[in-house]
Design an enzyme around this catalytic site. Structure first.
Site, PDB file in Angstrom:
ATOM      1  N   HIS A 127      -2.749  23.571 -27.545  1.00 41.72           N
ATOM      2  CA  HIS A 127      -3.850  23.014 -28.261  1.00 41.72           C
ATOM      3  C   HIS A 127      -3.681  22.741 -29.670  1.00 41.72           C
ATOM      4  O   HIS A 127      -4.578  22.660 -30.344  1.00 41.72           O
ATOM      5  CB  HIS A 127      -4.764  24.565 -28.062  1.00 41.72           C
ATOM      6  CG  HIS A 127      -5.157  25.391 -26.964  1.00 41.72           C
ATOM      7  ND1 HIS A 127      -6.071  24.673 -26.016  1.00 41.72           N
ATOM      8  CD2 HIS A 127      -4.827  26.372 -26.450  1.00 41.72           C
ATOM      9  CE1 HIS A 127      -6.400  25.320 -25.026  1.00 41.72           C
ATOM     10  NE2 HIS A 127      -5.580  26.384 -25.357  1.00 41.72           N
ATOM     11  N   ASP A 164      -2.220  25.038 -17.220  1.00 43.66           N
ATOM     12  CA  ASP A 164      -2.922  26.376 -17.939  1.00 43.66           C
ATOM     13  C   ASP A 164      -4.259  26.232 -17.717  1.00 43.66           C
ATOM     14  O   ASP A 164      -4.888  25.348 -17.544  1.00 43.66           O
ATOM     15  CB  ASP A 164      -2.601  26.168 -19.336  1.00 43.66           C
ATOM     16  CG  ASP A 164      -3.157  27.271 -20.193  1.00 43.66           C
ATOM     17  OD1 ASP A 164      -2.162  28.140 -20.691  1.00 43.66           O
ATOM     18  OD2 ASP A 164      -4.085  27.558 -20.365  1.00 43.66           O
ATOM     19  N   HIS A 166      -6.769  26.650 -19.665  1.00 44.98           N
ATOM     20  CA  HIS A 166      -7.619  26.043 -20.489  1.00 44.98           C
ATOM     21  C   HIS A 166      -7.239  24.654 -20.664  1.00 44.98           C
ATOM     22  O   HIS A 166      -6.038  24.165 -20.374  1.00 44.98           O
ATOM     23  CB  HIS A 166      -7.124  26.829 -22.047  1.00 44.98           C
ATOM     24  CG  HIS A 166      -7.537  28.167 -22.019  1.00 44.98           C
ATOM     25  ND1 HIS A 166      -6.542  29.176 -21.955  1.00 44.98           N
ATOM     26  CD2 HIS A 166      -8.718  28.890 -22.097  1.00 44.98           C
ATOM     27  CE1 HIS A 166      -7.381  30.361 -21.919  1.00 44.98           C
ATOM     28  NE2 HIS A 166      -8.482  30.169 -22.041  1.00 44.98           N
ATOM     29  N   ASP A 251      -2.444  31.609 -17.210  1.00 38.88           N
ATOM     30  CA  ASP A 251      -3.490  32.471 -17.355  1.00 38.88           C
ATOM     31  C   ASP A 251      -4.551  31.971 -16.139  1.00 38.88           C
ATOM     32  O   ASP A 251      -5.627  32.737 -16.274  1.00 38.88           O
ATOM     33  CB  ASP A 251      -4.332  32.253 -18.648  1.00 38.88           C
ATOM     34  CG  ASP A 251      -4.201  30.809 -19.321  1.00 38.88           C
ATOM     35  OD1 ASP A 251      -3.753  29.790 -18.406  1.00 38.88           O
ATOM     36  OD2 ASP A 251      -4.464  30.577 -20.417  1.00 38.88           O
TER      37      ASP A 251
HETATM   38 ZN    ZN Z   1      -4.725  28.988 -21.658  1.00 41.96          ZN
END
Ligand code: ZN
Length: 354
Positions: A127, A164, A166, A251
């Site tokens: 990120h 991931d 996200h 995750d």
């Molecule tokens: Zn994540």
């Protein structure tokens, strides 16, 4: 087959986060699981150097780097730097160590000294933006590794696969106008940070070199496998990367409370296996994994173990998961629509990509 390499900088443990889910325990439980499952003795463990600052400056703004270092120096054992993220005095050295591991891994893979490798690092990076931190990420470890391989090691095309849960928004942003890096992100839709629509495919010279695969909430292995086979692998065959880097966040494991996906440790083993088969079909490509998220300690340690067992050609089934996976959400219709939409992507259309 040479043994996989594990890049593990112990400085990553010094990033203390005062009870935050992105904790030093994440790496400790993974290490213990690798010992427990007799995986560690089959890996070549490397203690990498911190990333050179000149390389970091190729992506991150010097003013941001300096203010982060200053803030960490004064943060003691834990101080909040934004609403999601905590830092401590050990954070800045950990940030440099994590990126250094990813960069050294890219070097080892590109030079042919190893064929498969895993960077066991934190804080995560996918990120992180050029001028600011985001979502527990400070420097973009995997983007720095890719840029180093392009600019210092002479590679021309690299694919980054981000599984991931996200959206890998920082990595995508950094290479959004760059045709040398194909960024692929699977992620839960909807979820934070809210970006990563299938229509976002790069711009300028990079148009056609970002590929987003937003998966319905509750998706498990079936959704990853289907989109891998029908979208991601065909796009990779068109792109012809020379190196595969995997932003390996865990995750999407069903026990993770930050997201609502349905993966299991054996699901990550299966996905790893498919990616390794793809790498072989693409010309025996080297593959490097960089740890991103994953906050349920059992789910994380089992899933990383499953990934590494797969690299060692061993079955992941001896891993005992404490919680059974919930049944996968039936999202067949939504997935078919997504796959149809993604077949309009320049790398998946019949004519030559832009
Ligand atoms: Zn994540």
């Amino acid at each position: 087959m040479p043994e996989p390499w594990l890049f593990y900088p112990e400085a990553c443990l010094a990033h203390l986060t005062a009870g935050h889910p992105e904790s030093p325990e994440r790496l400790q439980v993974i290490w213990q699981a690798l010992e427990h499952h007799q995986i560690l003795n089959h890996l070549r463990v490397q203690a990498p150097q911190p990333v050179p600052l000149e390389l970091v400056q190729r992506i991150h703004q010097p003013a941001y780097m300096q203010s982060l270092q200053r803030f960490c120096d004064q943060a003691g054992t834990g101080r909040r730097i934004d609403e999601d993220t905590v830092v401590s005095k050990g954070t800045y050295p950990a940030v440099l160590a994590a990126a250094g591991a990813a960069v050294e891994m890219a070097e080892a893979l590109t030079s042919g000294r190893c064929q498969q490798a895993f960077s066991l690092v934190r804080p995560p990076g996918h990120h992180a933006m050029p001028g600011y931190l985001m979502g527990f990420c400070f420097f973009n470890n995997i983007a720095l590794a890719a840029l180093y391989a392009l600019e210092q090691l002479g590679l021309q095309r690299i694919a980054i696969l981000d599984w991931d849960a996200h959206h890998g928004n920082g990595t995508e942003h950094i290479f959004y106008q760059d045709p040398r890096v194909l960024t692929v992100s699977w992620h839960q839709d909807p979820n934070w940070p809210g970006t990563g629509a299938w229509q976002d495919q790069g711009e300028g010279a990079g148009a056609g070199y970002s590929l987003n695969v937003p998966l319905p909430t509750g998706s498990g292995l079936k959704a990853f496998e289907l989109t891998w086979q029908q979208v991601v692998l065909p796009a990779l065959k068109r792109f012809q990367p020379q190196l595969l880097l995997v932003a390996a966040g865990y995750d999407a494991h069903h026990a993770d409370t930050l997201t609502q996906m349905g993966m299991t440790a054996t699901g990550f083993a299966r996905l790893t296996e498919q990616i390794m088969q793809g790498a072989e079909q693409l010309g025996n490509l080297p593959v490097g994994f960089v740890l991103e998220g994953g906050y349920n300690l059992d789910g994380l340690s089992n899933s990383v173990s499953a990934t590494l067992l797969t690299l060692l050609h061993q079955e992941a089934h001896p891993l005992r998961e404490q919680m059974p996976a919930p049944p996968e959400t039936d999202s067949a219709e939504a997935l078919q629509t997504l796959i149809q939409n993604l077949h309009t992507h320049p790398l998946l259309r019949k004519e030559k990509p832009v």
